[in-house]
Design a protein around this motif. Structure first.
Motif, PDB file in Angstrom:
ATOM      1  N   SER A 188       0.798  -1.237   0.000  1.00 55.69           N
ATOM      2  CA  SER A 188       0.000   0.000   0.000  1.00 55.69           C
ATOM      3  C   SER A 188       0.826   1.282   0.000  1.00 55.69           C
ATOM      4  O   SER A 188       0.384   2.282  -0.585  1.00 55.69           O
ATOM      5  N   PRO A 189       2.009   1.365   0.620  1.00 57.59           N
ATOM      6  CA  PRO A 189       2.710   2.653   0.713  1.00 57.59           C
ATOM      7  C   PRO A 189       3.149   3.196  -0.648  1.00 57.59           C
ATOM      8  O   PRO A 189       3.255   2.452  -1.634  1.00 57.59           O
ATOM      9  N   ASP A 190       3.405   4.494  -0.673  1.00 57.72           N
ATOM     10  CA  ASP A 190       3.876   5.140  -1.891  1.00 57.72           C
ATOM     11  C   ASP A 190       4.915   6.198  -1.547  1.00 57.72           C
ATOM     12  O   ASP A 190       5.304   6.351  -0.384  1.00 57.72           O
ATOM     13  N   GLY A 191       5.353   6.942  -2.575  1.00 59.00           N
ATOM     14  CA  GLY A 191       6.444   7.891  -2.408  1.00 59.00           C
ATOM     15  C   GLY A 191       6.135   9.086  -1.536  1.00 59.00           C
ATOM     16  O   GLY A 191       7.040   9.864  -1.214  1.00 59.00           O
ATOM     17  N   SER A 192       4.879   9.270  -1.128  1.00 60.50           N
ATOM     18  CA  SER A 192       4.541  10.351  -0.209  1.00 60.50           C
ATOM     19  C   SER A 192       4.845   9.993   1.236  1.00 60.50           C
ATOM     20  O   SER A 192       4.734  10.839   2.127  1.00 60.50           O
TER      21      SER A 192
END
Length: 501
Positions: free
Chosen positions: A380-384
């Motif tokens: 689920s995580p991303d670059g933000s």
């Protein structure tokens, strides 16, 4: 460190000192600076926006060098973190010698080190990003007797002037070679610099996303790391993002780690792989199958998944990526080799076959222990993401799995071995919890589950309060529904958060 490892190590300070970075002392740093005519020292430390900040020092004399390495320096905490008041804002930053590297971008010979924050009483700042992760790692080991390790898959877009020669197929850039992939040489130079800064890289490649827009070529790339102790993993990812951006700026490229670029194109995630070690041996497998300990880890992540988005999905565009049919998860479930799930168990070399010999018949039979390679992957995580918060949150979640009485039952109930979004699996999909669809919803989930993150003193209440307030300020509770059919509005949002994280 053996002579062989010293010779192959990319960090010039390691090769000069003939010792691993984890063993660097103040005397070592001074020795390298004096012997190699280093003229400047940089301190770097994460701010509340998830980016590294920099403080520069000119080395005037030996005494001053000794002073800054021993005492660190003061910084204005209220300008770095929203939860610190201006009336009591002074903080100390102290360099961690094990993070030292030669700045590859500085014209003046420069040594850079990552720093830790300390409060007015000389104690580690409870709400600082790197200390929160440290507390999470310590608590995991105290509860389980094992070491928590992690690695990241860092996806990003390289944006350059469009070219007509050797055009790549739209959204077909996965592992593409030059000349169809234009940013391969840039990526390999980034990898070289990251390795020189101490990063343990697994590999790099072009990713699926590529397209042209308004005269610009957008090409997605990925650099994946090797599993290391979780605190080291966060440091490496922070430095990698800084290096990729700086080299892009130097070479005339624009770089973005944003979770969404434009409608209909692949967004960029930040998948995190994890494993647990005891006495140096991977505990993820037992007799060739996923171990009970690994399933407890997964259960903890299943239970806390809605709140983890508060650390790993930090702006409204994150939730335009977390939609069905985009190889990004929307439901709380896990599975083997399945890219529609939240937690994936990737291929782990569990088959008892010597594939090296099969591919190379002249090689002798080997008994290489491939079990060390098994991980589980949070998708689920991303670059933000705030990297320290994210890895601390995952560390807490995996520890929580060992503390749950019904962990194995939760793991069993949330396991899927099908494409969960296929029409024939609609009934199964309806039984699964969903991830939040906005920053506001993530804040609500974190508030409901905050007690688990605050246990063992890992996340301070002030940090949790600050994260919740930050997410609520986006006021995006219905934003995705309101503009999902309006590409121009989505593009405005993308532009607003283009340089996140």
């Amino acid at each position: 460190m053996t002579q062989e490892n010293t010779v192959l190590n990319a960090n010039p300070i390691v090769t000069f000192l003939q010792k691993p970075a984890a063993s660097f002392t103040k005397a070592d740093i001074i020795n390298y600076i004096v012997s190699n005519e280093i003229r400047m020292v940089n301190f770097m430390y994460p701010g509340g926006d998830g980016k590294l900040k920099t403080l520069n020092f000119v080395i005037n004399d030996f005494d001053y060098l000794d002073t800054i390495l021993t005492c660190g320096e003061r910084v204005d905490g209220s300008s770095l973190f929203s939860f610190i008041q201006a009336g009591s804002s002074d903080l100390y930053v102290l360099p961690r010698f094990r993070t030292a590297f030669v700045d590859p971008f500085a014209e003046i010979p420069t040594i850079t080190m990552l720093c830790s924050y300390f409060d007015k009483d000389g104690h580690p700042l409870e709400s600082s990003p790197e200390h929160t992760l440290h507390k999470a790692a310590v608590a995991f080991t105290e509860v389980t007797g094992m070491e928590f390790q992690a690695m990241g898959e860092l996806e990003y877009y390289v944006i350059s002037d469009d070219e007509e020669n050797f055009p790549a197929q739209d959204q077909r850039g996965y592992h593409e070679s030059a000349p169809y992939a234009k940013a391969n040489e840039f990526r390999t130079r980034c990898m070289q610099y990251i390795a020189q800064a101490g990063g343990k890289i697994k590999y790099g490649h072009s990713e699926v996303g590529n397209f042209s827009l308004n005269g610009k070529n957008y090409e997605q790339n990925e650099i994946e790391f090797l599993p290391v102790p979780v605190e080291q993993a966060a440091d490496q990812l922070m430095l990698a993002k800084w290096i990729i951006r700086n080299l892009g700026y130097q070479q005339g490229y624009n770089i973005t780690f944003a979770p969404k670029i434009t409608t209909g194109k692949a967004g960029s995630g930040l998948h995190i792989h994890m494993r647990i070690l005891k006495d140096g041996k991977n505990q993820m497998l037992s007799n060739g199958v996923l171990s009970e300990a690994a399933r407890k880890m997964i259960a903890g992540m299943m239970d806390l998944a809605p709140a983890i988005t508060a650390f790993g999905n930090k702006n409204p565009t994150s939730y335009f990526r977390l939609v069905p049919h985009q190889e990004a998860p929307t439901n709380v479930c896990w599975g083997d080799r399945n890219r529609s799930v939240l937690v994936r168990v990737p291929l782990g070399w569990a088959a008892d076959v010597d594939m090296c010999r099969a591919a190379n018949p002249l090689e002798p039979q080997t008994n290489y222990d491939t079990s060390i390679k098994q991980t589980v992957e949070m998708r689920s995580p991303d670059g933000s993401a705030d990297l320290y918060q994210l890895l601390a949150g995952l560390c807490v979640a995996c520890r929580h799995g060992f503390e749950m009485e019904d962990a194995l039952e939760v793991a069993e109930k949330t396991y899927v071995n099908v494409n969960i979004h296929a029409a024939e699996n609609a009934d199964r999909l309806a039984t699964l919890a969903q991830l939040p669809d906005s920053c506001v919803a993530s804040a609500e989930c974190l508030n409901r589950q905050r007690q688990v993150f605050e246990e063992h003193g890992v996340f301070s209440p002030a940090m949790i309060d600050g994260i919740i307030a930050q997410l609520q300020d986006f006021d995006d509770k219905t934003l995705r529904k309101n503009i999902e059919n309006y590409p121009e509005e989505i593009q405005k949002l993308v532009n607003q958060y283009f340089h996140c994280g």
